[in-house]
Design a protein around this motif. Sequence first.
Motif, PDB file in Angstrom:
ATOM      1  N   PRO A   1     -10.338   6.078  12.657  1.00  0.00           N
ATOM      2  CA  PRO A   1      -8.899   6.330  12.809  1.00  0.00           C
ATOM      3  C   PRO A   1      -8.522   6.504  14.269  1.00  0.00           C
ATOM      4  CG  PRO A   1      -9.888   7.751  11.130  1.00  0.00           C
ATOM      5  CD  PRO A   1     -11.010   7.094  11.849  1.00  0.00           C
ATOM      6  N   ARG A   2      -7.355   5.993  14.637  1.00  0.00           N
ATOM      7  CA  ARG A   2      -6.854   6.164  15.991  1.00  0.00           C
ATOM      8  C   ARG A   2      -5.418   6.641  15.905  1.00  0.00           C
ATOM      9  NH1 ARG A   2      -9.008   1.140  19.718  1.00  0.00           N
ATOM     10  NH2 ARG A   2     -11.125   1.046  18.901  1.00  0.00           N
ATOM     11  N   LYS A   3      -4.988   7.323  16.942  1.00  0.00           N
ATOM     12  CA  LYS A   3      -3.634   7.852  16.951  1.00  0.00           C
ATOM     13  C   LYS A   3      -2.607   6.772  17.247  1.00  0.00           C
ATOM     14  CE  LYS A   3      -4.915  12.570  18.315  1.00  0.00           C
ATOM     15  NZ  LYS A   3      -4.731  13.642  19.338  1.00  0.00           N
ATOM     16  N   SER A   4      -2.994   5.799  18.042  1.00  0.00           N
ATOM     17  CA  SER A   4      -2.028   4.798  18.504  1.00  0.00           C
ATOM     18  C   SER A   4      -2.329   3.423  17.943  1.00  0.00           C
ATOM     19  CB  SER A   4      -2.036   4.734  20.033  1.00  0.00           C
ATOM     20  OG  SER A   4      -1.198   3.702  20.492  1.00  0.00           O
TER      21      SER A   4
ATOM     22  N   ASP B   1      -7.858   1.718   6.306  1.00  0.00           N
ATOM     23  CA  ASP B   1      -9.237   1.377   5.978  1.00  0.00           C
ATOM     24  C   ASP B   1      -9.536  -0.093   6.237  1.00  0.00           C
ATOM     25  OD1 ASP B   1     -11.803   2.043   5.192  1.00  0.00           O
ATOM     26  OD2 ASP B   1     -11.435   1.553   3.086  1.00  0.00           O
ATOM     27  N   ALA B   2      -9.060  -0.583   7.376  1.00  0.00           N
ATOM     28  CA  ALA B   2      -9.296  -1.983   7.718  1.00  0.00           C
ATOM     29  C   ALA B   2     -10.500  -2.108   8.646  1.00  0.00           C
ATOM     30  CB  ALA B   2      -8.073  -2.563   8.414  1.00  0.00           C
ATOM     31  N   PRO B   3     -11.274  -3.169   8.515  1.00  0.00           N
ATOM     32  CA  PRO B   3     -12.313  -3.418   9.501  1.00  0.00           C
ATOM     33  C   PRO B   3     -11.709  -3.504  10.902  1.00  0.00           C
ATOM     34  CG  PRO B   3     -12.552  -4.892   7.630  1.00  0.00           C
ATOM     35  CD  PRO B   3     -11.250  -4.197   7.462  1.00  0.00           C
TER      36      PRO B   3
ATOM     37  N   PRO C   1      -4.341 -10.320  -0.724  1.00  0.00           N
ATOM     38  CA  PRO C   1      -4.185  -9.219   0.238  1.00  0.00           C
ATOM     39  C   PRO C   1      -5.520  -8.848   0.872  1.00  0.00           C
ATOM     40  CG  PRO C   1      -3.953  -8.433  -2.017  1.00  0.00           C
ATOM     41  CD  PRO C   1      -3.961  -9.923  -2.083  1.00  0.00           C
ATOM     42  N   LEU C   2      -5.472  -8.572   2.156  1.00  0.00           N
ATOM     43  CA  LEU C   2      -6.698  -8.369   2.932  1.00  0.00           C
ATOM     44  C   LEU C   2      -7.106  -6.908   3.032  1.00  0.00           C
ATOM     45  CD1 LEU C   2      -8.727 -10.048   4.614  1.00  0.00           C
ATOM     46  CD2 LEU C   2      -7.244  -9.697   6.598  1.00  0.00           C
ATOM     47  N   PHE C   3      -6.142  -5.989   2.928  1.00  0.00           N
ATOM     48  CA  PHE C   3      -6.405  -4.579   3.212  1.00  0.00           C
ATOM     49  C   PHE C   3      -6.269  -3.723   1.957  1.00  0.00           C
ATOM     50  CE2 PHE C   3      -4.267  -6.334   7.072  1.00  0.00           C
ATOM     51  CZ  PHE C   3      -5.429  -6.488   7.822  1.00  0.00           C
ATOM     52  N   PRO C   4      -7.051  -2.667   1.861  1.00  0.00           N
ATOM     53  CA  PRO C   4      -6.945  -1.777   0.698  1.00  0.00           C
ATOM     54  C   PRO C   4      -5.549  -1.167   0.526  1.00  0.00           C
ATOM     55  CG  PRO C   4      -8.969  -1.340   1.883  1.00  0.00           C
ATOM     56  CD  PRO C   4      -8.158  -2.276   2.746  1.00  0.00           C
ATOM     57  N   ARG C   5      -4.896  -0.893   1.660  1.00  0.00           N
ATOM     58  CA  ARG C   5      -3.574  -0.281   1.555  1.00  0.00           C
ATOM     59  C   ARG C   5      -2.747  -0.630   2.790  1.00  0.00           C
ATOM     60  NH1 ARG C   5      -0.449   4.247   2.737  1.00  0.00           N
ATOM     61  NH2 ARG C   5       0.723   5.123   0.976  1.00  0.00           N
ATOM     62  N   ALA C   6      -1.495  -0.960   2.564  1.00  0.00           N
ATOM     63  CA  ALA C   6      -0.535  -1.187   3.645  1.00  0.00           C
ATOM     64  C   ALA C   6       0.773  -0.518   3.266  1.00  0.00           C
ATOM     65  CB  ALA C   6      -0.319  -2.679   3.875  1.00  0.00           C
ATOM     66  N   GLU C   7       1.446   0.001   4.269  1.00  0.00           N
ATOM     67  CA  GLU C   7       2.740   0.643   4.048  1.00  0.00           C
ATOM     68  C   GLU C   7       3.756   0.032   4.997  1.00  0.00           C
ATOM     69  OE1 GLU C   7       3.081   5.016   3.342  1.00  0.00           O
ATOM     70  OE2 GLU C   7       4.300   4.931   5.180  1.00  0.00           O
TER      71      GLU C   7
ATOM     72  N   GLY D   1      14.929   4.331   5.419  1.00  0.00           N
ATOM     73  CA  GLY D   1      13.971   5.356   5.019  1.00  0.00           C
ATOM     74  C   GLY D   1      13.091   4.981   3.839  1.00  0.00           C
ATOM     75  N   ARG D   2      13.222   3.762   3.318  1.00  0.00           N
ATOM     76  CA  ARG D   2      12.438   3.352   2.150  1.00  0.00           C
ATOM     77  C   ARG D   2      11.087   2.794   2.585  1.00  0.00           C
ATOM     78  NH1 ARG D   2      17.831   1.493   0.355  1.00  0.00           N
ATOM     79  NH2 ARG D   2      17.411  -0.515   1.361  1.00  0.00           N
ATOM     80  N   LYS D   3      10.078   3.004   1.746  1.00  0.00           N
ATOM     81  CA  LYS D   3       8.734   2.535   2.016  1.00  0.00           C
ATOM     82  C   LYS D   3       8.243   1.618   0.905  1.00  0.00           C
ATOM     83  CE  LYS D   3       8.024   5.234   5.671  1.00  0.00           C
ATOM     84  NZ  LYS D   3       7.786   4.699   7.040  1.00  0.00           N
ATOM     85  N   LEU D   4       7.583   0.558   1.302  1.00  0.00           N
ATOM     86  CA  LEU D   4       6.895  -0.331   0.374  1.00  0.00           C
ATOM     87  C   LEU D   4       5.398  -0.149   0.575  1.00  0.00           C
ATOM     88  CD1 LEU D   4       6.552  -2.748  -1.589  1.00  0.00           C
ATOM     89  CD2 LEU D   4       6.808  -4.250   0.416  1.00  0.00           C
ATOM     90  N   VAL D   5       4.693   0.250  -0.463  1.00  0.00           N
ATOM     91  CA  VAL D   5       3.245   0.419  -0.406  1.00  0.00           C
ATOM     92  C   VAL D   5       2.598  -0.731  -1.158  1.00  0.00           C
ATOM     93  CG1 VAL D   5       1.287   1.874  -1.061  1.00  0.00           C
ATOM     94  CG2 VAL D   5       3.387   2.927  -0.205  1.00  0.00           C
ATOM     95  N   ILE D   6       1.652  -1.407  -0.506  1.00  0.00           N
ATOM     96  CA  ILE D   6       0.887  -2.483  -1.123  1.00  0.00           C
ATOM     97  C   ILE D   6      -0.578  -2.065  -1.145  1.00  0.00           C
ATOM     98  CG2 ILE D   6       0.209  -4.901  -1.000  1.00  0.00           C
ATOM     99  CD1 ILE D   6       2.784  -5.476   0.518  1.00  0.00           C
ATOM    100  N   GLU D   7      -1.160  -2.011  -2.318  1.00  0.00           N
ATOM    101  CA  GLU D   7      -2.567  -1.642  -2.459  1.00  0.00           C
ATOM    102  C   GLU D   7      -3.344  -2.795  -3.057  1.00  0.00           C
ATOM    103  OE1 GLU D   7      -3.391   2.130  -4.301  1.00  0.00           O
ATOM    104  OE2 GLU D   7      -1.432   2.924  -3.722  1.00  0.00           O
ATOM    105  N   ALA D   8      -4.558  -2.949  -2.595  1.00  0.00           N
ATOM    106  CA  ALA D   8      -5.475  -3.952  -3.145  1.00  0.00           C
ATOM    107  C   ALA D   8      -6.745  -3.216  -3.542  1.00  0.00           C
ATOM    108  CB  ALA D   8      -5.752  -5.052  -2.136  1.00  0.00           C
ATOM    109  N   LYS D   9      -6.799  -2.784  -4.769  1.00  0.00           N
ATOM    110  CA  LYS D   9      -7.918  -1.962  -5.242  1.00  0.00           C
ATOM    111  C   LYS D   9      -9.162  -2.820  -5.428  1.00  0.00           C
ATOM    112  CE  LYS D   9      -5.166   1.636  -7.489  1.00  0.00           C
ATOM    113  NZ  LYS D   9      -5.583   2.649  -6.511  1.00  0.00           N
ATOM    114  N   GLY D  10     -10.251  -2.349  -4.824  1.00  0.00           N
ATOM    115  CA  GLY D  10     -11.516  -3.057  -4.938  1.00  0.00           C
ATOM    116  C   GLY D  10     -11.665  -4.240  -4.012  1.00  0.00           C
TER     117      GLY D  10
END
Length: 775
Positions: free
Chosen positions: A31-34, A323-325, A693-699, A705-714
């Motif tokens: 994890p990084r802050k920026s 959780d991206a490479p 989708p390439l990543f386990p989770r994207a927001e 103020g609305r958020k779209l969450v995309i998850e790719a489980k497994g």
Amino acid sequence: MTQVPTLDRRALMAGAGLAGLAAAAPARSAPRKSLCDFVDPFIGTGGHGHTYPGAALPFGMVQLSPDTSNNGWDSCSGYHQQDGSIMGFSHTHLSGTGCADLLDVLVVPATGPVLLTPGEPGKPDDGYRSRYDRASEHASPGYYKVRLTDTRIDAELTVTERVGLHRYTFPKDEPGHLLIDLQHGQKDWWEKSPETRIKNASLRLVGDDTLVGTRQVFQWAPGRWIYFALKLSRPFKDAQFYAADQPLAADAREAKGENLKCVLRYPDAGRTPLLVKVGLSGVDIEGALANLQAEVPGWDFDGVRRSARATWEKALSSIRIDDAPETDAKIFYTGLYHSLLAPTLFSDVDGRYRGMDQKDHKVPAGRRNYSTYSLWDTYRTLHPLLTLAQPDRAADVVAGLVPMAEESPKGPSVWPLQGIETGTMNGWHAAVVLAEAQGKGLGGLDAARTWKAFRKRAFDDDVLGLDWYKRLGFIPVDEVMEGASRTLEYAYDDWAMAHLAAAAGAHNDAKALLERSRNYRNQFDASTQFMRPRNADGSWVTPFEPRAIGHMEKWRDFTEANAWQATFLTQHDLYAYMELFGGEKGLEAKLDALFTASSEMPPGSPPDIAGLVGQYAHGNEPCHHVAYLYAYCGAHHKTQAQVRMLLKSQYQAKPDGLSGNEDCGQMSAWYVMSALGLYPVDPVMGAYVFGSPLFPRAEIAVGQGRKLVIEAKGVAPDRFYIQSVTWNGAAHDRCWIGHDELAKGGRLVFQMGERPNPAFGAARSSRPPSTPKFA
């Protein structure tokens, strides 16, 4: 041509996919802050990417960057990794185009004797260019630095929207000077004696710390004007003007003429860092001075740099991935960074701008004017990405296209640059961008005004082959350059303009354009199963070679494509289109053949056709939607396999990591959207086809103020096939989703697996829409 690794395409067709990549899975990133830490502006500066590494803000007017060359196709941005020396630092650059212009107001910090010409890249000792230390070179969003080894100067660059700020550290206790080269700019490298064509140039000193000037440039955008105001952190000792490389009187305070340059001398240059700030304007010198004063009133270089970084951090945070490479995160955020560089701001702090009619105008309160619309490229993915992840900016960018069409003597925009229509590429895809925005309820567009701005082009104009198109239903290649591609592009623009007409209540116009949008059928040769060039007498061009760009030396039949690629150029009316191939199975088989054909190209093929997988060319835009066409055939699992293959093979985290020109963000926007698992095959429809989708989770921040969450489980390198999808917890059996759904925010969850699920998206009711919204 940039070489990219390819996978076994026949295995992909059989569903074996990317399992072979599993063993090479990279380590997960810490994890990084920026998010700025993931951006590498050097990606694309090698190969044929044509990007620049310097400092810029999202959609900013100023792109302050080093120039290593102004004379070559791979130096369209002014910079290329293969060049070993830097001429200086100019304030405007194009990101990843195939045509060249800009490089305005070159500032050259120097020591030693005054040299007035740059010399050649291979002979840096012959001019003012300097070798540089690659180990010292650093670039991050809004900042660039390098050590010029020949002159022993440390150069740092940062920016605001309309101002470039330089900080030069000269050798301690040594004299130095600044050269401002107003003749410097891009050259038409294909000519025997290339030159930068400048007229109406002038320079003028204001006191002992300010230089102002202007020039009119006749290159790709012929006749564009640029004005600047340059201010120094401490007074210069003396100044010397040159015209045609001859010195003017020592006491001259201004200069006009050809090949203008100015040298500002500092006997104590090494005493303390010298700062230079340069404001730009497309209107006048007063505008440049006002921009300078408003945005950088002081000399806090580090403060401006921090502000630039904070601006980028906010822009990049519109999409957060988890959780991206490490390598994938670097490619993704560099791609998002490149997607936010254009279009570019082209109005002053007081709202004034130079219009396409070369007159001064003023934007309405709360709006801005923009330039650098690479519409042939960016309508496909960049503008849809902005509507989803940058809706406020997208509304601003789109709104300017209507007055631009009204002001331009050439009508709707093709490729506008700094108040000039370059006319590059074909079609008038501003109609697509506007129809997409209108359908998504973006930007508060006036439907009647918008349609009025386009109706003349739709029905009355006879330019660029339109007379043939309306009379024959196709454009003959023996009469009009690139006629085969133009037919297909014009048909899609008719589709977009039909939606504009319908929104304005012009239903008869909409009906006529809808029928004309099916002109793609007139380009299809059933005997060969290809979109094939035709002559004015209606005959097919013979002999026919589907890999050929054209059949004559005079001009090409296709625009940066061949019949293989152009056969899939249709993005609308897809269920009628597939009947040309005998139905969905026929189109599926033709798609398979595209990806498995030989990649050998005939001599003389343009370098734009790059990133070949079979005859699919990812390095250029006509193919960008093609992998997603399987979804319309009921074979969505093949879209998943091909998209994942392209994500992994066509993008690398290195200078030559792009398989083709960046094209003002389009190449990167494809990666960003596809990595999220979404793609707009037909932007006008406002639908996103699922990919892999390439990543386990994207927001994604989708506005208000609305958020779209995309998850790719497994999800994993060997688990790229969609097994099932839920939307806000409910089963979602469609292989697509509408923009109106995503824009409300919510949770889209993909369940991923090792093997394809052929049933997903197979039912006709589950496939993407491809009928007009107004029908």
